[in-house]
Scaffold this motif. Structure first.
Motif, PDB file in Angstrom:
ATOM      1  N   THR A 181       0.838  -1.199   0.000  1.00  0.00           N
ATOM      2  CA  THR A 181       0.000   0.000   0.000  1.00  0.00           C
ATOM      3  C   THR A 181       0.872   1.248   0.000  1.00  0.00           C
ATOM      4  O   THR A 181       1.905   1.280   0.689  1.00  0.00           O
ATOM      5  CB  THR A 181      -0.943   0.029   1.211  1.00  0.00           C
ATOM      6  N   ARG A 228      -5.768   0.405   8.319  1.00  0.00           N
ATOM      7  CA  ARG A 228      -6.457   1.449   7.560  1.00  0.00           C
ATOM      8  C   ARG A 228      -5.702   1.836   6.298  1.00  0.00           C
ATOM      9  O   ARG A 228      -6.299   2.268   5.316  1.00  0.00           O
ATOM     10  CB  ARG A 228      -6.664   2.672   8.450  1.00  0.00           C
ATOM     11  N   HIS A 259      -4.376  -0.161   4.327  1.00  0.00           N
ATOM     12  CA  HIS A 259      -4.619  -1.196   3.319  1.00  0.00           C
ATOM     13  C   HIS A 259      -6.048  -1.176   2.784  1.00  0.00           C
ATOM     14  O   HIS A 259      -6.390  -2.029   1.954  1.00  0.00           O
ATOM     15  CB  HIS A 259      -4.327  -2.578   3.912  1.00  0.00           C
ATOM     16  N   VAL A 260      -6.893  -0.262   3.240  1.00  0.00           N
ATOM     17  CA  VAL A 260      -8.289  -0.240   2.787  1.00  0.00           C
ATOM     18  C   VAL A 260      -8.624   1.067   2.080  1.00  0.00           C
ATOM     19  O   VAL A 260      -9.788   1.458   2.008  1.00  0.00           O
ATOM     20  CB  VAL A 260      -9.252  -0.487   3.975  1.00  0.00           C
ATOM     21  N   LYS A 284      -8.075   3.224  -1.608  1.00  0.00           N
ATOM     22  CA  LYS A 284      -7.747   2.984  -3.009  1.00  0.00           C
ATOM     23  C   LYS A 284      -6.379   3.544  -3.371  1.00  0.00           C
ATOM     24  O   LYS A 284      -5.916   4.532  -2.799  1.00  0.00           O
ATOM     25  CB  LYS A 284      -8.805   3.625  -3.908  1.00  0.00           C
ATOM     26  N   CYS A 290      -7.844  -1.457  -5.165  1.00  0.00           N
ATOM     27  CA  CYS A 290      -7.467  -1.662  -3.770  1.00  0.00           C
ATOM     28  C   CYS A 290      -5.993  -2.063  -3.686  1.00  0.00           C
ATOM     29  O   CYS A 290      -5.425  -2.622  -4.638  1.00  0.00           O
ATOM     30  CB  CYS A 290      -8.330  -2.755  -3.144  1.00  0.00           C
ATOM     31  N   SER A 323      -5.191  -5.906   0.366  1.00  0.00           N
ATOM     32  CA  SER A 323      -6.371  -5.360   1.038  1.00  0.00           C
ATOM     33  C   SER A 323      -7.343  -6.480   1.419  1.00  0.00           C
ATOM     34  O   SER A 323      -7.646  -7.361   0.611  1.00  0.00           O
ATOM     35  CB  SER A 323      -7.085  -4.355   0.136  1.00  0.00           C
ATOM     36  N   ARG A 383     -10.435  -6.085   1.868  1.00  0.00           N
ATOM     37  CA  ARG A 383     -11.761  -5.718   1.400  1.00  0.00           C
ATOM     38  C   ARG A 383     -11.822  -5.726  -0.115  1.00  0.00           C
ATOM     39  O   ARG A 383     -10.831  -5.439  -0.797  1.00  0.00           O
ATOM     40  CB  ARG A 383     -12.139  -4.321   1.911  1.00  0.00           C
ATOM     41  N   CYS A 390     -12.707  -0.464  -1.489  1.00  0.00           N
ATOM     42  CA  CYS A 390     -11.892   0.361  -0.592  1.00  0.00           C
ATOM     43  C   CYS A 390     -12.384   1.803  -0.599  1.00  0.00           C
ATOM     44  O   CYS A 390     -13.151   2.218  -1.461  1.00  0.00           O
ATOM     45  CB  CYS A 390     -10.420   0.301  -1.017  1.00  0.00           C
ATOM     46  N   TRP A 391     -11.890   2.582   0.352  1.00  0.00           N
ATOM     47  CA  TRP A 391     -12.273   3.978   0.479  1.00  0.00           C
ATOM     48  C   TRP A 391     -11.574   4.818  -0.587  1.00  0.00           C
ATOM     49  O   TRP A 391     -10.457   4.520  -1.028  1.00  0.00           O
ATOM     50  CB  TRP A 391     -11.908   4.510   1.852  1.00  0.00           C
TER      51      TRP A 391
END
Length: 642
Positions: free
Chosen positions: A142, A553, A555-556, A558, A564, A568, A570, A573-574
């Motif tokens: 990330t 956080r 890793h979540v 974009k 992602c 990640s 998820r 992602c945010w």
């Protein structure tokens, strides 16, 4: 006098006392062979070599850790990463320690001294290099920083965005680090929107160089072994990779303050030009550190003021008083010019920015200063932390530390750094309890729990200097008491030099060198173990009450291309936020973080705001999460059957 480390970095032409700092009892010492000395014995060359070796070790190890490719979200991947970090540290560190031990037993004095200086410098760099490498592993895959876009990292990102928009300083927060984030984002990542990427890089970089900065700051006053003994534990214990710039200022500030006070005390023995240059350089440094992070100046100021009044050469004549006053004036003027932007903001906005954020350290016993918990306190509560020790609540570590502090105060009071640390400790102690005592009435915390760090740092300094005083005075007493009568004098007369007296030493110098080498190995082992402990706390975890949530956080969110991060957990992602900094609303009550709504009346004295969850809310969410996991598992089983 026998020392664990025979070299010291200090002012030119100054003899050195048994405590490892300069002494006013001697002036310049010249040698007709000075021009013929090898380059390895020249003080400036050696000082530069120590700095280069220490920084190279820190940054080199950090770059080496980028080769570790594990999934940091999975615990087995985290353990593999931690083990590989220790393997790399052993591969680099063991040959260095082997060389140090070899020269202590077989090498010449000059060669061993050179090796010891460079090995101590390298170990200081490796200690925080391992922590930086651990953050590299935790953020593998990330580009985002620890904390993602939440909490303090999110505020720093917004401040950096504001700097990119030329909006000036963000309130009363020290502007240097957000400004550096903006500059690095512009250079490396093409500007706004990528300030989070810049924070990722700077978190790792300043975590790595924290050890070298601490070691080099203490080398101004102490010999290599003693500088290492303070720098490594302080850097490992206090370093916060989310905001590494903050604690670097605290660690560096105290030895610089001790050096500044020593130069002021010796003003009568210094030339005017010497004082002007020292005052100017130190003033610029103090001003830059103030812009970097100003909080520690508040806690150190009362003790520093008292120490300055005590050390000022009041009785050394009008000429000395004028020179000391000139030295102080140059320092304050240059520091004030550099720190003027932040000083102006504090005068203009300081009264409108009370600190009302409470967390576990605020609810706990304010008399406990030997441990720290952040607002990520996990399952701890003020009833269970701090854990009571064996004697009046104090642990064995606390008793040993306080015993060593007593040695420092009892035997090392001639050392100006002992008196400086004691004064800062007393000032921070009084400020801590003054703010805590007015907390309920003023409805403001004013960051008083952070005095825990500077108080514990001063205790560590006093403890190490106490051990140094015991070693120096103890070996001196042994030499004076147990040396055969007249042996030293006869040897010195026969040889015509001070080196002849060394032949009659009760404790041979080689034994002392070997002991010092062994103790350096112990400090290195502590640094490796402590660094692994520090890194493990930041390994990603979805638990919002653990320190691992900050790496999780990262890793979540974009990446730049909208996907992602590689590991990640998820599927969605945010988005990357690109907001500018704006001052938040000032509430008129203390916000009790980590306290459920049911307990607000007994802890905070008021009903909880509506957005605070109750125990029923937490249990309902936990039940919903459990059912969601069960449904997902059942769907997976059904899919496998089909």
């Amino acid at each position: 006098m026998t020392h664990l480390a025979p070299e010291v970095v200090g002012s030119s032409g100054t003899a050195h006392s048994r405590t490892g700092t300069g002494t006013p009892d001697a002036g310049a010492v010249s040698s007709p062979s000075a021009a013929r000395r090898p380059w390895t014995s020249r003080r400036r060359v050696l000082a530069v070599a120590e700095g280069v070796v220490s920084i190279t070790a820190a940054l080199g190890y950090m770059l080496l850790s980028r080769r570790i490719d594990v999934n940091p979200i999975v615990r087995l991947g985290q353990v593999s990463g931690l083990a590989t970090l220790q393997l790399y540290a052993a591969v680099i560190g063991l040959p260095l320690l082997g060389l140090l031990l070899y020269t202590a037993h077989r090498g010449s004095v000059r060669r061993h001294q050179l090796v010891k200086r460079l090995v101590c410098a390298a170990l200081a760099g490796l200690a925080t290099g391992v922590i930086a490498g651990g953050i590299v592993v935790a953020l593998n895959g990330t580009p985002h920083p620890l904390g993602g876009q939440e909490g303090d990292p999110g505020v720093l990102i917004d401040m950096a965005n504001s700097f990119l928009h030329h909006e000036g300083m963000s309130g009363i927060y020290p502007p240097a680090f957000p400004a550096l984030m903006a500059l690095w984002a512009k250079i490396r990542y093409n500007g706004r929107g990528e300030t989070g990427f810049a924070l990722h890089d700077l978190q790792i970089f300043f975590t790595a160089v924290a050890g070298p900065m601490a070691y080099l700051a203490w080398r101004i006053l102490l010999r290599p072994f003693w500088a290492l003994l303070i720098a490594v534990p302080a850097a490992v214990l206090f370093l916060d990779p989310i905001r590494p710039y903050s604690h670097i200022v605290m660690i560096v500030l105290l030895p610089l303050l001790g050096y500044w006070l020593r130069e002021m005390r010796l003003a009568g023995r210094r030339g005017t030009r010497h004082l002007l240059v020292r005052g100017l350089v130190l003033g610029l440094t103090f001003g830059a550190l103030f812009l970097w992070y100003s909080g520690w100046y508040i806690w150190a100021a009362p003790g520093a003021l008292v120490a300055a009044l005590c050390f000022f050469p009041w009785r050394q004549g009008a000429a000395t008083v004028k020179k000391a006053a000139l030295y102080i004036g140059v320092t304050l003027l240059s520091a004030g010019i550099v720190g003027a932007p932040l000083l102006y903001q504090m005068v203009r906005l300081g009264a409108d920015n009370p600190d009302r954020y409470a967390f576990l350290a605020v609810y706990a016993d304010p008399g406990y200063v030997l441990g720290w918990v952040s607002d990520r306190s996990g399952t701890l509560t003020y009833q269970t932390w701090p854990v009571a020790g064996e004697m009046a609540g104090q642990s064995g570590f606390a008793l040993l530390l306080l015993f060593a502090v007593g040695l420092g105060l009892g035997l090392g009071m001639r050392n100006i750094m002992v008196r400086t640390a004691a004064a800062v400790l007393a000032g921070a102690w009084l400020a801590r309890f003054w703010f805590a005592g007015h907390m309920a009435q003023d409805r403001a915390i004013q960051l008083y729990p952070r005095t825990t760090w500077i108080i514990m740092y001063c205790l560590m300094i006093l403890a190490v200097l106490g051990m140094m005083a015991v070693v120096n005075r103890g070996t001196g007493w042994i030499e004076r008491t147990l040396r055969p009568g007249g042996a030293g004098a006869a040897s010195a007369s026969a040889s015509g030099s001070a080196s002849g007296a060394g032949l009659a030493r009760v404790v041979p110098a080689r034994v002392v060198r070997q002991l010092a080498a062994g103790m350096v190995c112990v400090v290195a082992l502590f640094g490796a173990m402590g660094a692994s402990w520090s890194v493990n706390r930041y390994m990603p975890s979805s638990d919002v009450d653990s320190m691992g949530i900050d790496a999780y956080r990262a890793h979540v969110i974009k990446q730049r291309d909208g996907s992602c991060p590689r590991f990640s957990p998820r599927a969605t992602c945010w988005d990357i936020e690109k907001d500018d900094w704006k001052p938040g609303p000032i509430q008129n009550f203390i916000w009790c973080a980590g306290i459920v709504a049911d307990d607000w009346p007994t802890v905070c004295g008021m009903e909880a705001p509506k957005r605070v969850r109750s125990r029923a809310d937490i249990e309902r969410d936990a039940e919903a999460d459990r059912k969601a996991r069960q449904e997902a598992a059942q769907k997976e089983k059904d899919a496998q059957k089909r």
